[in-house]
Design an enzyme around this catalytic site. Structure first.
Site, PDB file in Angstrom:
ATOM      1  N   GLY A  68       0.836  -1.192   0.000  1.00 40.97           N
ATOM      2  CA  GLY A  68       0.000   0.000   0.000  1.00 40.97           C
ATOM      3  C   GLY A  68       0.874   1.246   0.000  1.00 40.97           C
ATOM      4  N   GLY A 116      -0.178  -5.024  -0.242  1.00 39.99           N
ATOM      5  CA  GLY A 116      -1.280  -4.700  -1.140  1.00 39.99           C
ATOM      6  C   GLY A 116      -1.198  -5.380  -2.500  1.00 39.99           C
ATOM      7  CD  GLU A 141       1.629  -6.676   5.283  1.00 36.64           C
ATOM      8  OE1 GLU A 141       2.120  -7.771   5.625  1.00 36.64           O
ATOM      9  OE2 GLU A 141       1.105  -6.485   4.175  1.00 36.64           O
ATOM     10  CG  ASP A 149      -3.433  -4.921   5.342  1.00 40.47           C
ATOM     11  OD1 ASP A 149      -2.376  -5.276   4.785  1.00 40.47           O
ATOM     12  OD2 ASP A 149      -3.919  -3.778   5.185  1.00 40.47           O
TER      13      ASP A 149
HETATM   14  C1  QUE Z   1       6.283  -3.477   4.993  1.00 41.85           C
HETATM   15  C2  QUE Z   1       5.304  -2.980   4.203  1.00 41.85           C
HETATM   16  C3  QUE Z   1       5.602  -2.138   3.126  1.00 41.85           C
HETATM   17  C4  QUE Z   1       6.945  -1.802   2.886  1.00 41.85           C
HETATM   18  C5  QUE Z   1       7.935  -2.335   3.698  1.00 41.85           C
HETATM   19  C6  QUE Z   1       7.591  -3.162   4.750  1.00 41.85           C
HETATM   20  C7  QUE Z   1       4.613  -1.573   2.265  1.00 41.85           C
HETATM   21  C8  QUE Z   1       5.039  -0.707   1.208  1.00 41.85           C
HETATM   22  C9  QUE Z   1       6.399  -0.419   1.028  1.00 41.85           C
HETATM   23  C10 QUE Z   1       6.937   0.440   0.002  1.00 41.85           C
HETATM   24  C11 QUE Z   1       8.182   0.185  -0.561  1.00 41.85           C
HETATM   25  C12 QUE Z   1       8.725   0.996  -1.542  1.00 41.85           C
HETATM   26  C13 QUE Z   1       8.027   2.092  -1.996  1.00 41.85           C
HETATM   27  C14 QUE Z   1       6.784   2.372  -1.422  1.00 41.85           C
HETATM   28  C15 QUE Z   1       6.242   1.550  -0.450  1.00 41.85           C
HETATM   29  O1  QUE Z   1       7.303  -0.990   1.858  1.00 41.85           O
HETATM   30  O2  QUE Z   1       3.386  -1.844   2.435  1.00 41.85           O
HETATM   31  O3  QUE Z   1       6.119   3.463  -1.853  1.00 41.85           O
HETATM   32  O4  QUE Z   1       8.539   2.911  -2.961  1.00 41.85           O
HETATM   33  O5  QUE Z   1       4.120  -0.176   0.384  1.00 41.85           O
HETATM   34  O6  QUE Z   1       8.547  -3.681   5.554  1.00 41.85           O
HETATM   35  O7  QUE Z   1       4.006  -3.304   4.425  1.00 41.85           O
END
Ligand code: QUE
Length: 356
Positions: A68, A116, A141, A149
């Site tokens: 997400g 997500g 998560e 989730d």
């Molecule tokens: C756990 C997560 C997420 C995460 C790292 C976690 C997650 C998520 C991102 C993420 C990574 C790179 C991006 C970004 C989001 O990292 O849900 O916009 O460029 O979206 O340990 O749940």
């Protein structure tokens, strides 16, 4: 059909409805705008006789979807829970719609697929979930003070033996055969063949989709996940997270050492909630019921600040030094964990139900 955002590309090619997540710089992390664009497209294609199947993929080389848009959720925290509620209350029904979709839906789970991204792809039924040699699937998560989730507790509750506890608590990445063994994917296709696969799928009738996939797929490369079965069974079957950590300390392998170390960095509150939620999901009758529980947990962890602290430490300040509350499992009260499962005010409850 045209979408109102360029964060996701929506079009029909041949017989296929095509959804391409298009935020490659953010690893296609899912925004509310993307959710709001995908939903009406799937609804329209359901009843469109010209559309035989749907293909979901991601722009760029790095993967389908990192999760997400947790950075946006983090930034919203000072405004209260309204944005978080809006996001999750629209994202989870999309996960359920994908699970129940009446036409073949083909998620191309290439590269990184987490959080997500798993929710948009791993619930698909019918044997069409594609992985490649680049796939890295995970529900990480607990690293950011949240629980798995988007239906993660449902999927993890249905993984073999105690693998759901292991994959959900640690957030371990799955590859190759491990993605299929765990129940998150169905078929392995070399990434070099994906363009040809997509071209063939765009000409396929619904009834031929599995046959087309079979033509391009091959046995997945070996993964050591299934080989851990005995160690995972001896450790992750224990009744509590502290007992799991203690059981890992009794093992001699490098795997047990690394796994124990990883757990000790995760949010104690998120770990305890994850263990309970994965196990309780086994007694639920549908994905929809699991999503209802997950919304309660996520909103409570969001309101509580645990999620924001995780995002801050991992993705914003990047100090990788989250100050969890409480900092250790020993200081965590069972009543605090149980309170995370409490129903939300009636107007916030998700209230999804499986179709009769
Ligand atoms: C756990 C997560 C997420 C995460 C790292 C976690 C997650 C998520 C991102 C993420 C990574 C790179 C991006 C970004 C989001 O990292 O849900 O916009 O460029 O979206 O340990 O749940």
């Amino acid at each position: 059909m045209t979408a109102t955002t360029d964060e996701v590309l929506i079009r029909v090619e041949g017989k296929a409805g095509r959804i391409t997540l298009n935020r490659p710089k953010a690893l296609n992390a899912l925004t509310l705008g993307m959710v709001r664009a995908i939903w009406p497209a799937l609804l329209a294609w359901k009843d469109d006789p010209a559309v035989e199947l749907v293909i979901l993929d991601g722009a760029g080389e790095r993967g389908l979807c990192a999760g997400g848009d947790v950075r946006w959720l983090y930034d919203s925290r000072t405004r209260g829970i309204d944005d978080a509620l809006a996001f999750w209350r629209e994202e989870y029904p999309l996960n359920a719609l994908i699970h129940r979709y009446p036409k073949p839906l083909v998620p191309i789970m290439d590269g990184i697929v987490m959080g997500g991204g798993i929710g948009l792809s791993a619930h698909v039924q019918g044997g069409t979930r594609i992985v490649t040699e680049r796939s890295q699937l995970a529900m990480p998560e607990t690293t950011i003070g949240l629980i798995p989730d988007v239906g993660g507790t449902w999927l993890l509750g249905r993984a073999p033996d105690s693998f759901g506890e292991y994959l959900g608590l640690v957030g371990e990445r799955m590859h190759g055969a491990g993605t299929i063994f765990s129940g998150f994917a169905d078929a392995f296709v070399q990434s070099a063949k994906l363009d040809e696969l997509r071209t063939a799928l765009c000409e396929a009738r619904a009834a031929d989709v599995n046959g087309v996939i079979a033509r391009f797929s091959e046995p997945p490369p070996h993964s050591n996940l299934a080989e851990r079965a005995e160690e995972v069974g001896r450790t992750f079957s224990k009744p509590t997270v502290p007992a799991i950590i203690e059981a890992l300390a009794q093992e001699e392998s490098e795997w047990a050492l690394k796994t124990r170390e990883a757990l000790l960095t995760r949010s104690p509150k998120a770990l305890a909630a994850t263990l309970a939620a994965v196990r309780r999901s086994r007694k639920l009758g549908s994905l929809e019921e699991a999503l209802n529980v997950e919304l309660r947990l996520c909103i409570h962890l969001f309101e509580d600040g645990e999620f924001s602290e995780g995002v801050r430490a991992l993705l914003v300040d990047k100090d990788k030094n989250p100050r969890w509350k409480p900092p250790t499992l020993a200081e965590l009260d069972d009543a605090v964990v149980e309170a995370l499962f409490a129903p939300l005010p009636a107007e916030q409850e998700l209230g999804l139900r499986a179709p009769a």
